[in-house]
Design an enzyme around this catalytic site. Structure first.
Site, PDB file in Angstrom:
ATOM      1  N   CYS A  67     113.258  -4.216 -38.326  1.00  0.00           N
ATOM      2  CA  CYS A  67     112.467  -3.545 -39.224  1.00  0.00           C
ATOM      3  C   CYS A  67     111.560  -4.311 -40.137  1.00  0.00           C
ATOM      4  O   CYS A  67     111.638  -4.637 -41.287  1.00  0.00           O
ATOM      5  CB  CYS A  67     113.458  -2.745 -40.301  1.00  0.00           C
TER       6      CYS A  67
ATOM      7  N   CYS B 202     108.103   3.079 -38.103  1.00  0.00           N
ATOM      8  CA  CYS B 202     108.674   2.282 -39.480  1.00  0.00           C
ATOM      9  C   CYS B 202     108.414   3.177 -40.709  1.00  0.00           C
ATOM     10  O   CYS B 202     107.244   3.423 -41.002  1.00  0.00           O
ATOM     11  CB  CYS B 202     107.930   0.898 -39.514  1.00  0.00           C
TER      12      CYS B 202
END
Length: 416
Positions: free
Chosen positions: A183, A360
């Protein structure tokens, strides 16, 4: 869906180490019991009923790690992110609670830490990413003390909120390395939440916030980056690109940084520092024949099949797939891998293709989020009809309330 009456085959053959332990054999072996490994196993069991599958993973606890940003921001207690690993192992799948230490694809076998040899017809590599805490001198000794924290460990994530909530002013630093990380938006998310918290606590005025990023850009997709640069400007954060943390001097509360273009070193005195450590594929992957030159599992970016071993597939953070390492990416990779693996098991060729989709959810403050979705070409690939590059409360609530439930109830069951 087809039924396959294959069962686990355990034979008393000598292990590769000659210690007398029997080799254990399975039709499909999955290395890794995280998001990728569990979702693949669940989908595969539903597609080919009765298929003999084994998951190798030493963990006792399974974590929903995307929640850790909000844990670090004081929204959730970390216990909300954890469940017993046994609770997510799909019914009918063998769980070998051990760690893989050696990959032997030429022998269609792996060896575990306990010395067990496990053989397979097909292998799925889903071991996740390795966090290299020791790569930054001083970090291991300092973590969790004197303002040094990180959301990238369950053991320390609650320290992030402790240090944010007790910040009395001064200099707060947030770092992101130049290596690929899980991430890629997470290091900046906690900076944005901290800024909000500092303002609510009345300590933001007169304080300095620094965000260092080893990469050349704040975010790789221009549509979303434009918004994020405005967020940084609005919050008054000192953004330093191509700048990487090189050392922590915990006793002196100093962080040493390296400019990756000039090589110049600089020192910053901090009152709090949130560290995102460098990451890589696990060591046992990097040293194996399955790795590419950069150490990642070498798979075709469309089919997820290994480029040299036809009976090996790879998925998730340890793979060479040129996209962001997120759970959202895994959610789109898993059905492609399962379709192609099932075809290979049945003697066919892989035809399903993965387009590099990832997402994201970029938290920009309490109640604000930019939902970035894009593909291999860094082109937006949005789910919703509205402009997702704008900060929205609805998307924040989606991350906070919907995605965790979706993970446990659907993704871990192979249904989403």
């Amino acid at each position: 869906n087809q039924d396959f009456p294959w069962t686990t085959c355990k034979e008393g053959a000598m292990s590769a180490e000659g210690n007398g332990s029997g080799a254990e054999r399975h039709k499909v072996v999955i290395i890794g019991g995280g998001n990728a490994g569990i979702s693949v196993a669940a989908r595969l069991r539903r597609k080919l009923k009765g298929l003999d599958i084994a998951i190798i993973d030493p963990a006792t606890t399974h974590y929903y790690q995307p929640l850790w940003t909000l844990v670090g921001g004081g929204v959730f207690k970390k216990e909300k992110s954890a469940r017993p690993e046994s609770s997510v192992i799909p019914k009918g799948v063998t769980w070998i609670q051990d760690a893989v230490t050696d990959l032997r694809p030429d022998e269609n076998a792996v060896v575990t830490a306990s010395g067990k040899r496990v053989e397979y017809e097909f292998l799925v590599m889903a071991p996740g990413i390795q966090i290299n805490w020791g790569a930054i001198p001083g970090l291991v000794e300092s973590l969790g003390k004197d303002g040094v924290c990180s959301n990238y460990s369950y053991d320390t994530v609650d320290k992030t909120w402790e240090f944010i909530s007790t910040f009395k002013g001064g200099t707060a630093v947030f770092t992101q390395p130049s290596t690929p990380i899980k991430c890629a938006g997470a290091p900046q998310k906690i900076a944005y939440l901290a800024d909000d918290a500092f303002r609510k606590q009345g300590v933001r005025d007169g304080s300095t916030m620094i965000f260092t990023n080893g990469g050349p850009k704040l975010f790789s997709v221009e549509k979303y980056a434009k918004t994020l640069y405005k967020v940084v400007e609005r919050k008054g954060i000192d953004l330093r690109l191509r700048t990487e943390l090189a050392e922590i001097r915990g006793g002196a509360k100093e962080a040493v940084f390296k400019n990756l273009d000039s090589g110049e070193m600089s020192t910053v005195k901090y009152d709090m520092i949130h560290v995102t450590p460098p990451m890589s594929a696990p060591d046992f992957v990097r040293s194996s024949p399955l790795a590419n030159a950069d150490g990642w599992v070498d798979v075709d970016k469309l089919t997820l099949r290994h480029n040299r071993y036809a009976n090996v597939f790879g998925i998730g953070d340890a793979s060479s797939l040129p996209t962001s390492k997120t759970g959202a990416a895994i959610r789109k990779q898993a059905p492609v891998l399962v379709e192609n693996l099932a075809a290979a098991i049945l003697g066919g060729s892989p035809e399903a293709q993965y387009d590099g989709y990832t997402a994201c959810p970029l938290v920009t403050g309490y109640g604000k989020l930019v939902m970035a979705e894009f593909d291999y070409n860094l082109e937006p690939k949005q789910t919703f009809k509205f402009d997702q590059s704008k900060e929205r409360r609805s998307m924040y609530l989606f991350k906070r309330n919907v995605l965790p439930a979706m993970y446990w109830r659907l993704i871990m069951k192979g249904r989403a």
